[in-house]
Motif scaffolding. Structure first.
Motif, short mmCIF file in Angstrom:
data_model
loop_
_atom_site.label_atom_id
_atom_site.label_comp_id
_atom_site.label_asym_id
_atom_site.label_seq_id
_atom_site.Cartn_x
_atom_site.Cartn_y
_atom_site.Cartn_z
N GLY A 163 55.33 25.37 33.02
CA GLY A 163 54.35 25.72 34.03
C GLY A 163 52.94 25.73 33.48
N ASP A 164 52.02 26.21 34.29
CA ASP A 164 50.60 26.29 33.90
C ASP A 164 50.39 27.52 33.02
N LEU A 165 50.25 27.29 31.73
CA LEU A 165 50.13 28.40 30.79
C LEU A 165 48.81 29.14 30.92
N THR A 166 47.87 28.60 31.69
CA THR A 166 46.57 29.27 31.86
C THR A 166 46.52 30.10 33.14
N SER A 167 47.58 30.07 33.96
CA SER A 167 47.57 30.84 35.20
C SER A 167 47.72 32.32 34.88
N PRO A 168 47.11 33.21 35.69
CA PRO A 168 47.14 34.66 35.41
C PRO A 168 48.56 35.22 35.28
N GLY A 169 49.46 34.77 36.17
CA GLY A 169 50.82 35.29 36.13
C GLY A 169 51.56 34.92 34.86
N VAL A 170 51.41 33.68 34.44
CA VAL A 170 52.07 33.22 33.21
C VAL A 170 51.47 33.91 31.99
N LEU A 171 50.15 34.04 31.98
CA LEU A 171 49.49 34.73 30.86
C LEU A 171 49.96 36.18 30.76
N LEU A 172 50.10 36.83 31.91
CA LEU A 172 50.58 38.22 31.91
C LEU A 172 52.02 38.29 31.41
N THR A 173 52.85 37.32 31.81
CA THR A 173 54.23 37.26 31.33
C THR A 173 54.28 37.09 29.82
N LEU A 174 53.48 36.17 29.31
CA LEU A 174 53.45 35.93 27.87
C LEU A 174 52.96 37.15 27.11
N PHE A 175 51.96 37.84 27.68
CA PHE A 175 51.49 39.09 27.06
C PHE A 175 52.62 40.10 27.00
N PHE A 193 61.49 49.14 28.23
CA PHE A 193 60.87 49.95 29.29
C PHE A 193 59.38 50.13 29.03
N ILE A 194 59.02 50.43 27.78
CA ILE A 194 57.61 50.59 27.42
C ILE A 194 56.85 49.30 27.71
N GLY A 195 57.47 48.17 27.38
CA GLY A 195 56.84 46.88 27.63
C GLY A 195 56.55 46.66 29.11
N MET A 196 57.49 47.07 29.97
CA MET A 196 57.26 46.91 31.41
C MET A 196 56.15 47.81 31.91
N VAL A 197 56.11 49.04 31.40
CA VAL A 197 55.06 49.97 31.82
C VAL A 197 53.68 49.44 31.43
N VAL A 198 53.54 49.00 30.18
CA VAL A 198 52.25 48.48 29.71
C VAL A 198 51.87 47.22 30.48
N THR A 199 52.83 46.35 30.73
CA THR A 199 52.55 45.13 31.49
C THR A 199 52.12 45.47 32.91
N GLY A 200 52.74 46.49 33.50
CA GLY A 200 52.35 46.92 34.84
C GLY A 200 50.92 47.44 34.87
N ILE A 201 50.54 48.18 33.84
CA ILE A 201 49.17 48.70 33.76
C ILE A 201 48.17 47.54 33.65
N VAL A 202 48.49 46.57 32.80
CA VAL A 202 47.61 45.40 32.64
C VAL A 202 47.53 44.63 33.96
N ALA A 203 48.66 44.53 34.66
CA ALA A 203 48.68 43.83 35.96
C ALA A 203 47.74 44.50 36.95
N ALA A 204 47.73 45.84 36.94
CA ALA A 204 46.84 46.57 37.84
C ALA A 204 45.37 46.38 37.45
N LEU A 205 45.10 46.40 36.15
CA LEU A 205 43.72 46.25 35.67
C LEU A 205 43.18 44.85 35.92
N THR A 206 44.06 43.86 35.99
CA THR A 206 43.63 42.47 36.21
C THR A 206 43.80 42.05 37.67
N ASN A 207 44.02 43.05 38.54
CA ASN A 207 44.14 42.80 39.99
C ASN A 207 45.32 41.90 40.36
N GLN A 208 46.32 41.84 39.50
CA GLN A 208 47.53 41.09 39.86
C GLN A 208 48.54 41.99 40.57
N LEU A 209 48.35 43.29 40.43
CA LEU A 209 49.19 44.27 41.11
C LEU A 209 48.36 44.98 42.16
#
Length: 433
Positions: A163-175, A193-209
């Protein structure tokens, strides 16, 4: 009650495991209503029916079987219900009639689960096929994580492509994947579990959530849809839905059995290659399927995402109990759950990592014996390629006894494998799958 010390675990670990499993499978409360609403079932009806069936099945698994395995309406079965049964009938079969077929299948399923048949099936599966089932499920859920997050996408020329490795969703997944892998390498408890929590926080900060609404009162717009077995059987006979009932039973039987074997082996809960308390465990999805159809959802199955909870240490029914409680809580937070499960990057890294953990079982397969290795290889290959656990198992079950007959070792194969090989061949050739 859950014998935590006996299984080498503790309350904290089990709670984290339950939360991890819940977060990796909670997408079903959003996806299931979307699919079944195409058949005309009200969205709120399916949302609550999904939760009711998940709570009942998972509670049964927790209290009666003491396994860290969650139950919920199965992906694939909901699509079959909607597109191959209701919509394909051109208006002749409505969703009420289709739920009658699920109800009848559930009752038959309970009867089968009360007999030694399902329990004997687990002991009848050769060890190499069991290892292959575990590995195949691992590849299946890892591929699911890659697809959900669009790290890999469909391709007209090659089926799938990067896929497009520069898209926000893919970048967030890779992070999320890299962050969680670092935690795993550092042997930090609850890394997934910690990884999901941190990823969720980043998703909210980047307006993906985006969370617009949090709470909504749960309700069933149409109440109980099916409750009378006689009427349900009458509808199955009137509309000739025997093939539909058979398909629901066969697919659910092997989806659940295969998943239970795979997750139980991952958790180290198999005893002498047998599943303790198998009958109690196998009744969980039977009861949940029956009750779920009464309120408005397709058949339930053991969820492969349970392996994510096992990966963080879940070993007992306390993990399942935690999942059930969270599903009850989720019924009051439909909009919030929908928002979280809509961001694939939050859960996809977990699925990919768990897949990596489960594929390790391939080392146990006797690759030097081709008659044992080739059926195992087919299971591992076909599960992710067809996105179907039962189809992968079907090919393994058909080819295994066939090769043994050719080799002159027909008597070494359990009679049940021959029976199910015939049933699987019939299903693959003549019935939708």
């Amino acid at each position: 009650m859950f014998r935590l010390k006996e299984y080498g675990t503790n309350v904290k670990t089990e709670l984290i495991a339950g939360m991890t499993t819940f977060l990796t499978m909670v997408y079903i409360v959003v996806v299931n209503p979307i699919i079944l609403s195409d058949a005309g079932v009200p969205l709120d009806q399916v949302f609550m029916a999904t939760i009711i069936s998940a709570v009942i099945g998972t509670l049964w698994m927790a209290i009666c079987a003491n396994y860290p395995i969650a139950i919920a309406p199965g992906m694939g079965l909901n699509a079959y219900f909607t597109y191959a049964v209701v919509l394909a009938s051109d208006g002749k079969i409505d969703y009420i009639t289709a739920f009658a077929a699920v109800f009848v299948a559930g009752i038959i399923f309970i009867i089968l689960s009360l007999t030694p048949l399902r329990e004997k099936l687990i002991t009848a599966i050769p060890s190499n096929l069991k290892y292959a089932i575990t590995a195949g499920i691992g590849l299946f859920i890892a591929f699911l994580g890659l697809r959900m997050s669009k790290v890999v996408v469909a391709s007209d020329s090659n089926l799938v492509m990067l896929g497009d490795l520069t898209s926000p969703g893919v970048l967030l997944t890779l992070f999320g994947l890299i962050f969680t892998v670092i935690l795993m390498v550092r042997n930090i408890n609850g890394a997934l579990f910690i990884g999901m929590v941190v990823t969720g926080i980043v998703a909210a900060l980047t307006n993906q959530l985006q969370i617009e609404k949090v709470v909504a009162l749960p309700h069933l717009p149409e109440g109980i849809l099916i409750w009378n077995p006689i009427e349900a059987i009458g509808q199955v006979i009137s509309y000739g839905l025997y093939g539909v009932v058979f398909s629901f039973i066969l697919v659910t039987l092997f989806d659940t059995t295969g998943t239970m074997v795979g997750v139980a082996k991952q958790a180290g809960l198999m005893k002498d290659d047998k599943l303790p308390r198998a009958r109690q465990a196998l009744l969980a999805d039977s009861v949940a399927t029956t009750v779920g159809s009464m309120f408005g959802t397709s058949p339930t199955t053991a969820f492969v995402e349970s392996s994510s909870g096992v990966a963080v240490g879940g070993r007992t029914g306390l993990t399942s109990l935690t999942v059930a409680v969270l599903f009850i809580v989720a019924s009051f937070f439909g909009p919030l759950v929908g928002a979280l499960s809509s961001v694939a990057a939050i859960t996809s890294p977990t699925l990919i990592i768990v897949g990596a953990l489960m594929i390790g079982s391939v080392k146990e397969i006797e690759w030097s014996k081709f008659d044992e290795a080739f059926p195992a290889f087919l299971i591992i290959l076909i599960m992710p390629l067809t996105s179907s656990i039962s189809t992968g198992i079907a090919f393994g079950f058909i080819v295994y006894p066939l090769l043994k007959v050719i080799k002159g070792e027909a008597k070494k194969v359990n009679i049940m494998l021959y029976i199910f090989a015939i049933l699987f061949a019939f299903q693959l050739i003549f019935l939708p799958h």
